[in-house]
Design a protein around this motif. Structure first.
Motif, PDB file in Angstrom:
ATOM      1  N   CYS A   1       0.826  -1.208   0.000  1.00 19.16           N
ATOM      2  CA  CYS A   1       0.000   0.000   0.000  1.00 19.16           C
ATOM      3  C   CYS A   1       0.860   1.257   0.000  1.00 19.16           C
ATOM      4  CB  CYS A   1      -0.933   0.020   1.208  1.00 19.16           C
ATOM      5  SG  CYS A   1      -0.053   0.044   2.792  1.00 19.16           S
ATOM      6  N   ALA A   2       0.193   2.385  -0.252  1.00 16.07           N
ATOM      7  CA  ALA A   2       0.837   3.704  -0.195  1.00 16.07           C
ATOM      8  C   ALA A   2      -0.247   4.747   0.008  1.00 16.07           C
ATOM      9  CB  ALA A   2       1.623   3.985  -1.478  1.00 16.07           C
TER      10      ALA A   2
ATOM     11  N   ILE B   1       6.244   3.359  -0.089  1.00 15.39           N
ATOM     12  CA  ILE B   1       5.396   2.173  -0.171  1.00 15.39           C
ATOM     13  C   ILE B   1       5.697   1.286   1.044  1.00 15.39           C
ATOM     14  CG2 ILE B   1       5.036   0.043  -1.505  1.00 15.39           C
ATOM     15  CD1 ILE B   1       5.510   1.684  -4.033  1.00 15.39           C
ATOM     16  N   ALA B   2       4.692   0.537   1.491  1.00 14.41           N
ATOM     17  CA  ALA B   2       4.873  -0.351   2.643  1.00 14.41           C
ATOM     18  C   ALA B   2       4.039  -1.610   2.449  1.00 14.41           C
ATOM     19  CB  ALA B   2       4.468   0.369   3.932  1.00 14.41           C
ATOM     20  N   GLN B   3       4.336  -2.603   3.277  1.00 13.94           N
ATOM     21  CA  GLN B   3       3.543  -3.838   3.310  1.00 13.94           C
ATOM     22  C   GLN B   3       3.172  -4.132   4.751  1.00 13.94           C
ATOM     23  OE1 GLN B   3       6.184  -6.661   1.316  1.00 13.94           O
ATOM     24  NE2 GLN B   3       5.081  -6.379  -0.614  1.00 13.94           N
TER      25      GLN B   3
ATOM     26  N   HIS C   1      10.473   3.382  -7.534  1.00 12.68           N
ATOM     27  CA  HIS C   1       9.802   3.825  -6.306  1.00 12.68           C
ATOM     28  C   HIS C   1      10.710   3.708  -5.083  1.00 12.68           C
ATOM     29  CE1 HIS C   1       5.626   4.462  -7.747  1.00 12.68           C
ATOM     30  NE2 HIS C   1       6.047   3.681  -8.736  1.00 12.68           N
ATOM     31  N   GLN C   2      10.185   4.173  -3.944  1.00 14.72           N
ATOM     32  CA  GLN C   2      10.894   4.083  -2.664  1.00 14.72           C
ATOM     33  C   GLN C   2       9.947   3.533  -1.613  1.00 14.72           C
ATOM     34  OE1 GLN C   2      11.806   8.325  -2.212  1.00 14.72           O
ATOM     35  NE2 GLN C   2      10.312   8.492  -0.544  1.00 14.72           N
ATOM     36  N   VAL C   3      10.516   3.113  -0.486  1.00 20.33           N
ATOM     37  CA  VAL C   3       9.714   2.497   0.568  1.00 20.33           C
ATOM     38  C   VAL C   3       9.916   3.218   1.894  1.00 20.33           C
ATOM     39  CG1 VAL C   3       9.812   0.223  -0.503  1.00 20.33           C
ATOM     40  CG2 VAL C   3      11.551   0.857   1.186  1.00 20.33           C
ATOM     41  N   VAL C   4       8.973   3.000   2.778  1.00 17.24           N
ATOM     42  CA  VAL C   4       9.222   3.266   4.199  1.00 17.24           C
ATOM     43  C   VAL C   4       9.972   2.047   4.717  1.00 17.24           C
ATOM     44  CG1 VAL C   4       8.217   3.644   6.471  1.00 17.24           C
ATOM     45  CG2 VAL C   4       7.126   4.645   4.440  1.00 17.24           C
ATOM     46  N   GLY C   5      11.175   2.228   5.200  1.00 11.70           N
ATOM     47  CA  GLY C   5      11.994   1.105   5.635  1.00 11.70           C
ATOM     48  C   GLY C   5      11.549   0.564   6.977  1.00 11.70           C
TER      49      GLY C   5
END
Length: 297
Positions: A164-165, A236-238, A185-189
């Motif tokens: 999700c984002a 982006i995160a899961q 893209h990039q992620v929230v780590g």
């Protein structure tokens, strides 16, 4: 104090490695707990515990007596619980990951207490590994794949997870239409609590599991900060669907790539393998499994 109560106190001292903590658990003054153990040792004619200024440990005779006490106390609980209409009662000490506590367990607890009004729950929240026996915890509720800890784990459910984002993120970076699009893209780590390593995004693509590491300008170790940063549009995160169901309904988060979902994650109840399930833990475990089934996890 009768013999069974003395056995309960003794097992608690062994598990807590402390007269003070064991006495607090049972609701006795420390001086009374010490006196009960002295009387028990005199009656048996053996020394059960080695006492130092910092810790209390069982002797070899104490270890053997501890194992016999566990079996006897379990038989007593089973015998008492065999009568029709008998409900579990007493204190249940549980350890729960914060996400599961706030988003699943606590909203459903009123139903548990309606069904089991004589059970008391003392809950602590943590994502760390817990020494259940020595910390006086009856069971721990965890989600995700479990490391080999020597504990018994009952799988209660399998949680669906979502990529999700936030709408603000998608407005800046565009919405990925395929797994290949994620390269831009990039992620929230999300960092592992123990090692500090970043967790990769994981996808099931054409039936095969694929990991993907993307730039993470911002990273965290806690699940609540993880979801907060995702809402702010930082990447982006899961995460489990149940954790973000309200966000998806409000539109504050948007589900992505439904054809390449993350692998599901198990939810397990863990307890020490050298202890049989008490009626309280058994009832709690069965109730949790039922609630997860109702939730359609």
């Amino acid at each position: 104090m009768d013999r069974l109560d003395a056995m309960r106190l003794f097992t608690r001292v062994v598990e807590r490695r402390s007269f003070t903590q064991a006495a607090n658990d049972i609701g006795l003054p420390r001086s009374s707990a010490t006196q009960v153990i002295h009387q028990l040792e005199r009656r048996l004619g053996v020394r059960l515990l080695q006492r130092t200024t910092r810790v209390v440990r069982p002797t070899l005779d104490g270890e053997a007596y501890y194992r016999r006490c566990l079996a006897i106390l379990q038989d007593v609980e089973d015998a008492e619980g065999a009568f029709a209409g008998t409900k579990p009662k007493g204190m249940l000490r549980i350890e729960v990951q914060g996400t599961l506590a706030r988003h699943f367990l606590m909203p459903n607890l009123p139903k548990f207490f309606t069904e089991y009004p004589e059970v008391e729950i003392s809950m602590s929240e943590s994502d760390r590994w817990v020494d259940l026996v020595h910390e006086g915890v009856d069971c721990a509720l965890r989600w995700g794949e479990l490391a080999d800890s020597g504990l018994v784990a009952r799988r209660l459910a399998v949680l669906k997870r979502i990529t999700c984002a936030a709408p603000s993120y998608l407005k800046r970076f565009g919405r990925p239409k395929s797994f290949a699009d994620l390269a831009r893209h990039q992620v929230v780590g999300l960092r592992r609590f123990t090692s500090g390593e970043l967790e990769p995004l994981r996808f099931v693509v054409d039936g095969k599991l694929q990991d993907l590491s993307l730039p993470a300008p911002f990273s965290v170790t806690g699940p609540e900060s993880y979801i907060a940063a995702t809402r702010l549009g930082l990447g982006i995160a899961q995460m489990p669907r149940f954790h973000i169901a309200d966000d998806l309904a409000r539109g504050s988060l948007v589900a992505l790539l439904p054809d390449s979902p993350p692998p599901s994650a198990p939810v397990s109840l863990m307890y020490a393998q050298n202890r049989q399930l008490t009626p309280r833990v058994r009832a709690f475990s069965d109730w949790l499994a039922q609630e997860f089934r109702k939730a359609g996890s």
